[in-house]
Design a protein around this motif. Structure first.
Motif, short mmCIF file in Angstrom:
data_model
loop_
_atom_site.label_atom_id
_atom_site.label_comp_id
_atom_site.label_asym_id
_atom_site.label_seq_id
_atom_site.Cartn_x
_atom_site.Cartn_y
_atom_site.Cartn_z
N ALA A 90 0.83 -1.20 0.00
CA ALA A 90 0.00 0.00 0.00
C ALA A 90 0.86 1.25 0.00
O ALA A 90 0.54 2.25 -0.64
N GLY A 91 1.97 1.20 0.73
CA GLY A 91 2.85 2.36 0.78
C GLY A 91 3.57 2.62 -0.52
O GLY A 91 3.86 3.76 -0.87
N LYS A 92 3.86 1.57 -1.28
CA LYS A 92 4.60 1.72 -2.51
C LYS A 92 3.69 1.94 -3.72
O LYS A 92 4.12 2.40 -4.76
N ALA A 93 2.42 1.56 -3.59
CA ALA A 93 1.48 1.70 -4.70
C ALA A 93 0.69 3.00 -4.52
O ALA A 93 1.15 3.94 -3.90
N THR A 94 -0.51 3.03 -5.07
CA THR A 94 -1.33 4.25 -4.99
C THR A 94 -2.28 4.20 -3.81
O THR A 94 -3.26 4.93 -3.77
N GLY A 95 -2.00 3.33 -2.85
CA GLY A 95 -2.86 3.22 -1.68
C GLY A 95 -2.36 4.08 -0.53
O GLY A 95 -1.40 4.83 -0.65
N SER A 96 -3.04 3.97 0.60
CA SER A 96 -2.71 4.74 1.79
C SER A 96 -2.08 3.82 2.83
O SER A 96 -2.72 2.88 3.31
N ARG A 97 -0.85 4.11 3.19
CA ARG A 97 -0.15 3.30 4.19
C ARG A 97 -0.81 3.47 5.56
O ARG A 97 -0.88 2.54 6.35
N GLN A 98 -1.28 4.69 5.83
CA GLN A 98 -1.94 4.95 7.11
C GLN A 98 -3.22 4.15 7.24
O GLN A 98 -3.47 3.50 8.27
N LEU A 99 -4.05 4.18 6.19
CA LEU A 99 -5.30 3.43 6.21
C LEU A 99 -5.02 1.93 6.28
O LEU A 99 -5.68 1.20 7.03
N THR A 232 -6.22 0.41 -1.37
CA THR A 232 -5.79 -0.05 -0.06
C THR A 232 -6.63 -1.20 0.45
O THR A 232 -6.12 -2.22 0.91
N THR A 233 -7.96 -1.06 0.38
CA THR A 233 -8.83 -2.10 0.91
C THR A 233 -8.73 -3.39 0.09
O THR A 233 -8.84 -4.49 0.64
N ALA A 234 -8.51 -3.27 -1.21
CA ALA A 234 -8.33 -4.47 -2.03
C ALA A 234 -7.08 -5.23 -1.61
O ALA A 234 -7.09 -6.46 -1.49
N LEU A 235 -5.99 -4.50 -1.35
CA LEU A 235 -4.75 -5.15 -0.92
C LEU A 235 -4.91 -5.79 0.45
O LEU A 235 -4.49 -6.93 0.67
N VAL A 236 -5.52 -5.06 1.38
CA VAL A 236 -5.69 -5.59 2.74
C VAL A 236 -6.56 -6.84 2.73
O VAL A 236 -6.30 -7.81 3.46
N THR A 237 -7.59 -6.84 1.89
CA THR A 237 -8.50 -7.99 1.85
C THR A 237 -7.86 -9.20 1.20
O THR A 237 -8.06 -10.34 1.64
#
Length: 290
Positions: A90-99, A232-237
């Motif tokens: 998430a931190g390296k892509a277009t997602g939110s590392r914080q989220l 972000t949510t796609a990666l986390v899931t």
């Protein structure tokens, strides 16, 4: 050799979570209170919907042709959410590392209850005995491997922000180096077994690929309209917890041939199949910025 491998895994996970804690600013840690509906949807997806999807897939007639190790690997990865790798992606892509960090920690805490409950569902469905997974075992693994180092990093960031900002980059590089070393060590140790396993497990890989793509879709659809949140949510899931899955495999099915290789295969597919998704999200982000 086994002790050295376990030490390397523990050190890598500790470094990843500690470096993440150092990077988390306190003013961005109230997202749970600000977005309770988003967190509820994503936790429902990663801790409930993904495992139920695996249960449905494993009830299909075609799944009868799967080996026991493949079935167990899919079930274990499905019930084990909250993977530290999701935070780095998430931190390296277009997602939110914080989220991603708050979702991952929330999923880790919820997993203390969800994993034992889902393990009971799977074992009763398939008539398996000896898998009495309790909240205590899950809590100890998650607390030691994820929550403790994350909390240490966050506390240092809060008490000594100047020190944390100065050394954040070094600890992040250390975490990257340990992760690369771990990947190389795993490939060296299992490469001669993994390649033959992959070549003769086409059906199992197909089921795993369906699980990964469907998990990405679940996370993507459960997010809001914000592009960063969707990525972000796609990666986390989709990113499951292979460390916890391997621990459960070693504890409850140590004699099952090919189980650990099947778990590593699932992890490998997750990483590979997330690449085109992230490229697609990055392309959309660039188009939106232009």
């Amino acid at each position: 050799m086994a002790q050295a491998a376990a030490l390397l895994v523990s050190a890598t996970l500790f470094a990843i979570m500690f470096a993440l804690g150092l990077s988390l600013a306190g003013d961005r840690l109230n997202l749970v209170r600000e977005r309770p509906a988003l967190f509820a949807r994503v936790l429902l997806g990663t801790c409930v919907l993904v495992p139920l999807l695996a249960l449905l897939l494993l009830k299909l007639p075609l799944s009868a042709a799967l080996t026991p190790s493949a079935r167990f690997a899919i079930a274990l990865m499905a019930v084990c959410p909250s993977a530290p790798l999701a935070l780095r992606k998430a931190g390296k892509a277009t997602g939110s590392r914080q989220l991603a960090s708050q979702l991952q920690v929330s999923a880790a805490v919820l997993a203390i209850l969800s994993i034992p409950l889902l393990a009971d569902v799977f074992t009763q469905t398939y008539g398996i005995s000896g898998w009495d997974i309790g909240p205590k075992e899950v809590a100890l693994q998650i607390g030691k491997a994820q929550l403790l180092p994350l909390a240490c990093g966050m506390l240092l960031r809060r008490w000594w922000p100047g020190w944390a900002q100065r050394w954040e980059g070094l600890f992040d590089k250390l975490a990257n180096g340990l992760l690369l070393l771990l990947i190389v060590a795993v490939l060296v140790k299992t490469g001669h077994q993994l390649v033959p396993f992959l070549s003769r497990s086409a059906l199992a890989l197909g089921f795993m690929a369906v699980m990964v793509v469907a998990s990405l879709a679940i996370g993507h659809l459960l997010a809001g309209n914000d592009p960063e949140e969707r990525t972000t949510t796609a990666l986390v899931t989709s990113m499951r917890n292979p460390g916890l899955a391997l621990l459960l495999a070693s504890t409850y099915a140590s004699g099952m041939a090919g189980l650990k290789l099947a778990i590593l295969s699932y992890l490998l597919l997750t990483v590979l199949l997330s690449v085109p998704y992230l490229r697609w999200r990055k392309t959309l982000s660039l188009r939106g910025a232009s």
